[in-house]
Design a protein around this motif. Structure first.
Motif, PDB file in Angstrom:
ATOM      1  N   THR A   5      -1.889   6.206   4.025  1.00  0.00           N
ATOM      2  CA  THR A   5      -1.646   4.896   4.626  1.00  0.00           C
ATOM      3  C   THR A   5      -0.581   4.105   3.881  1.00  0.00           C
ATOM      4  O   THR A   5      -0.085   3.111   4.382  1.00  0.00           O
ATOM      5  N   ARG A   6      -0.236   4.534   2.661  1.00  0.00           N
ATOM      6  CA  ARG A   6       0.788   3.820   1.898  1.00  0.00           C
ATOM      7  C   ARG A   6       1.841   4.793   1.401  1.00  0.00           C
ATOM      8  O   ARG A   6       2.372   4.684   0.310  1.00  0.00           O
ATOM      9  N   ARG A   7       2.162   5.784   2.209  1.00  0.00           N
ATOM     10  CA  ARG A   7       3.105   6.811   1.823  1.00  0.00           C
ATOM     11  C   ARG A   7       4.503   6.209   1.677  1.00  0.00           C
ATOM     12  O   ARG A   7       4.938   5.401   2.488  1.00  0.00           O
ATOM     13  N   LEU A   8       5.245   6.663   0.660  1.00  0.00           N
ATOM     14  CA  LEU A   8       6.589   6.147   0.448  1.00  0.00           C
ATOM     15  C   LEU A   8       7.573   6.772   1.426  1.00  0.00           C
ATOM     16  O   LEU A   8       7.609   7.985   1.596  1.00  0.00           O
ATOM     17  N   ARG A  16      15.956   0.874   1.389  1.00  0.00           N
ATOM     18  CA  ARG A  16      14.816   0.161   0.837  1.00  0.00           C
ATOM     19  C   ARG A  16      13.603   1.078   0.848  1.00  0.00           C
ATOM     20  O   ARG A  16      13.457   1.902   1.751  1.00  0.00           O
ATOM     21  N   VAL A  17      12.738   0.940  -0.114  1.00  0.00           N
ATOM     22  CA  VAL A  17      11.524   1.737  -0.121  1.00  0.00           C
ATOM     23  C   VAL A  17      10.492   1.064   0.760  1.00  0.00           C
ATOM     24  O   VAL A  17      10.158  -0.102   0.566  1.00  0.00           O
ATOM     25  N   GLN A  18       9.999   1.811   1.738  1.00  0.00           N
ATOM     26  CA  GLN A  18       9.062   1.268   2.704  1.00  0.00           C
ATOM     27  C   GLN A  18       7.826   2.157   2.783  1.00  0.00           C
ATOM     28  O   GLN A  18       7.843   3.316   2.371  1.00  0.00           O
ATOM     29  N   ASP A  19       6.735   1.603   3.325  1.00  0.00           N
ATOM     30  CA  ASP A  19       5.554   2.421   3.552  1.00  0.00           C
ATOM     31  C   ASP A  19       5.652   3.064   4.935  1.00  0.00           C
ATOM     32  O   ASP A  19       6.661   2.950   5.621  1.00  0.00           O
ATOM     33  N   ASN A  20       4.573   3.755   5.363  1.00  0.00           N
ATOM     34  CA  ASN A  20       4.647   4.476   6.629  1.00  0.00           C
ATOM     35  C   ASN A  20       4.570   3.560   7.857  1.00  0.00           C
ATOM     36  O   ASN A  20       4.677   4.026   8.982  1.00  0.00           O
ATOM     37  N   THR A  21       4.424   2.263   7.635  1.00  0.00           N
ATOM     38  CA  THR A  21       4.493   1.312   8.743  1.00  0.00           C
ATOM     39  C   THR A  21       5.868   0.657   8.814  1.00  0.00           C
ATOM     40  O   THR A  21       6.068  -0.289   9.571  1.00  0.00           O
ATOM     41  N   ASN A  27       2.947  -3.841  -4.252  1.00  0.00           N
ATOM     42  CA  ASN A  27       2.293  -3.374  -5.479  1.00  0.00           C
ATOM     43  C   ASN A  27       0.801  -3.700  -5.410  1.00  0.00           C
ATOM     44  O   ASN A  27       0.281  -4.123  -4.373  1.00  0.00           O
ATOM     45  N   SER A  28       0.079  -3.505  -6.522  1.00  0.00           N
ATOM     46  CA  SER A  28      -1.370  -3.703  -6.531  1.00  0.00           C
ATOM     47  C   SER A  28      -1.774  -5.159  -6.319  1.00  0.00           C
ATOM     48  O   SER A  28      -2.931  -5.446  -6.000  1.00  0.00           O
ATOM     49  N   SER A  29      -0.820  -6.077  -6.500  1.00  0.00           N
ATOM     50  CA  SER A  29      -1.096  -7.500  -6.268  1.00  0.00           C
ATOM     51  C   SER A  29      -0.647  -7.947  -4.877  1.00  0.00           C
ATOM     52  O   SER A  29      -0.615  -9.135  -4.586  1.00  0.00           O
ATOM     53  N   PHE A  30      -0.264  -6.972  -4.030  1.00  0.00           N
ATOM     54  CA  PHE A  30       0.180  -7.220  -2.660  1.00  0.00           C
ATOM     55  C   PHE A  30       1.479  -8.029  -2.612  1.00  0.00           C
ATOM     56  O   PHE A  30       1.768  -8.698  -1.622  1.00  0.00           O
ATOM     57  N   LEU A  31       2.261  -7.940  -3.686  1.00  0.00           N
ATOM     58  CA  LEU A  31       3.603  -8.510  -3.704  1.00  0.00           C
ATOM     59  C   LEU A  31       4.604  -7.382  -3.468  1.00  0.00           C
ATOM     60  O   LEU A  31       4.282  -6.204  -3.641  1.00  0.00           O
ATOM     61  N   ARG A  32       5.808  -7.748  -3.069  1.00  0.00           N
ATOM     62  CA  ARG A  32       6.812  -6.721  -2.819  1.00  0.00           C
ATOM     63  C   ARG A  32       7.073  -5.908  -4.081  1.00  0.00           C
ATOM     64  O   ARG A  32       7.384  -6.462  -5.140  1.00  0.00           O
ATOM     65  N   THR A  34       8.777  -3.181  -6.756  1.00  0.00           N
ATOM     66  CA  THR A  34      10.104  -2.881  -7.273  1.00  0.00           C
ATOM     67  C   THR A  34      10.057  -1.498  -7.921  1.00  0.00           C
ATOM     68  O   THR A  34       8.980  -0.898  -8.048  1.00  0.00           O
ATOM     69  N   PRO A  35      11.199  -0.962  -8.361  1.00  0.00           N
ATOM     70  CA  PRO A  35      11.177   0.315  -9.076  1.00  0.00           C
ATOM     71  C   PRO A  35      10.282   0.313 -10.309  1.00  0.00           C
ATOM     72  O   PRO A  35       9.865   1.382 -10.771  1.00  0.00           O
ATOM     73  N   PHE A  36       9.960  -0.864 -10.855  1.00  0.00           N
ATOM     74  CA  PHE A  36       9.009  -0.891 -11.961  1.00  0.00           C
ATOM     75  C   PHE A  36       7.637  -0.403 -11.506  1.00  0.00           C
ATOM     76  O   PHE A  36       6.840   0.092 -12.305  1.00  0.00           O
ATOM     77  N   ALA A  37       7.335  -0.542 -10.220  1.00  0.00           N
ATOM     78  CA  ALA A  37       6.037  -0.133  -9.688  1.00  0.00           C
ATOM     79  C   ALA A  37       6.053   1.290  -9.152  1.00  0.00           C
ATOM     80  O   ALA A  37       5.120   2.057  -9.370  1.00  0.00           O
ATOM     81  N   TYR A  38       7.117   1.675  -8.444  1.00  0.00           N
ATOM     82  CA  TYR A  38       7.110   2.984  -7.799  1.00  0.00           C
ATOM     83  C   TYR A  38       8.133   3.968  -8.352  1.00  0.00           C
ATOM     84  O   TYR A  38       8.242   5.094  -7.862  1.00  0.00           O
ATOM     85  N   GLY A  39       8.902   3.590  -9.373  1.00  0.00           N
ATOM     86  CA  GLY A  39       9.852   4.525  -9.972  1.00  0.00           C
ATOM     87  C   GLY A  39      10.944   4.912  -8.996  1.00  0.00           C
ATOM     88  O   GLY A  39      11.504   4.086  -8.284  1.00  0.00           O
TER      89      GLY A  39
END
Length: 214
Positions: A5-8, A16-21, A27-32, A34-39
């Motif tokens: 449900t949250r596939r990159l 831009r990096v997006q999810d499957n929607t 991120n885990s805080s439901f904020l947009r 960045t590469p710090f979160a998903y590399g």
């Protein structure tokens, strides 16, 4: 492995990096995120088996990285075997031959800062790669050379990436993100070697990063 449900998904148009929607990844805080979160993004196994280019990093590279951070030869010798003399002029920490590129102290005055990288052709034949850059907000980025021509498999090439802050187009102290992509053409066999780019513009000139060692 990320939940389905949250596939990159990386958008080839907006880069831009997006999810499957097709919404921005959070991120885990439901904020947009960045590469710090998903590399660098989600691994695609088939492409990983044939990457085209790789950033080779050896023990000497990491030794020079530690020297640049401020560790001396005596301290480094406590966890590395053999002679470990630091070079008289150590390289900058950001010159570690890592696939991502981070510049944490870019001058707000527009003074350029250059980092270097080297890549190896691990394809089965000669190849030529051209670079495309999505610049971080408020920062100009130039890559020299912008085309790498490899005469044979296994050949290594070096390139330099230069950053400059654009006056009035950044927030001092804020991290901004972009990407750099080396590509060898079009078609199903095309390789796309993507690196995240992270820059922080300081309000004033700052000294290089150092780590105090007792």
């Amino acid at each position: 492995v990320l939940p389905l449900t949250r596939r990159l998904v990386v958008s080839s148009l907006a880069a831009r990096v997006q999810d499957n929607t097709r919404r921005p990844m959070s991120n885990s805080s439901f904020l947009r995120a960045t590469p710090f979160a998903y590399g660098a993004g989600h691994v695609q196994p088939n492409r990983a088996a044939d990457p085209g280019l790789v950033y080779d990093t050896n023990a000497t590279d990491y030794l020079h990285f530690l020297c640049a951070l401020g560790y001396n030869s005596t301290v480094i010798g406590t966890f590395m075997d053999g002679p470990n003399a630091c070079p008289a002029r150590p390289r900058k920490p950001e010159d570690l031959n890592y696939p991502s590129v981070t510049v944490p102290h870019l001058s707000a005055s527009g003074e350029p800062r250059t980092v270097t990288r080297r890549v190896r052709n691990v394809g089965a034949e000669p190849a030529a790669y051209d670079v495309r850059v999505r610049e971080p907000r408020g920062v100009s980025v130039s890559v020299r050379p912008s085309r790498l021509e490899f005469a044979a498999a296994g050949e290594e090439k070096e390139f330099a990436v230069t950053f400059r802050a654009r006056a009035g187009r950044f927030l001092p102290g804020e991290y901004v993100f972009g990407q750099m992509v080396w590509s060898d053409g079009a078609g199903r066999r095309r390789h796309r070697v993507r690196s995240p780019v992270v820059v922080r513009v300081g309000a004033h000139r700052t000294s290089k990063t150092s780590v105090p060692v007792a």
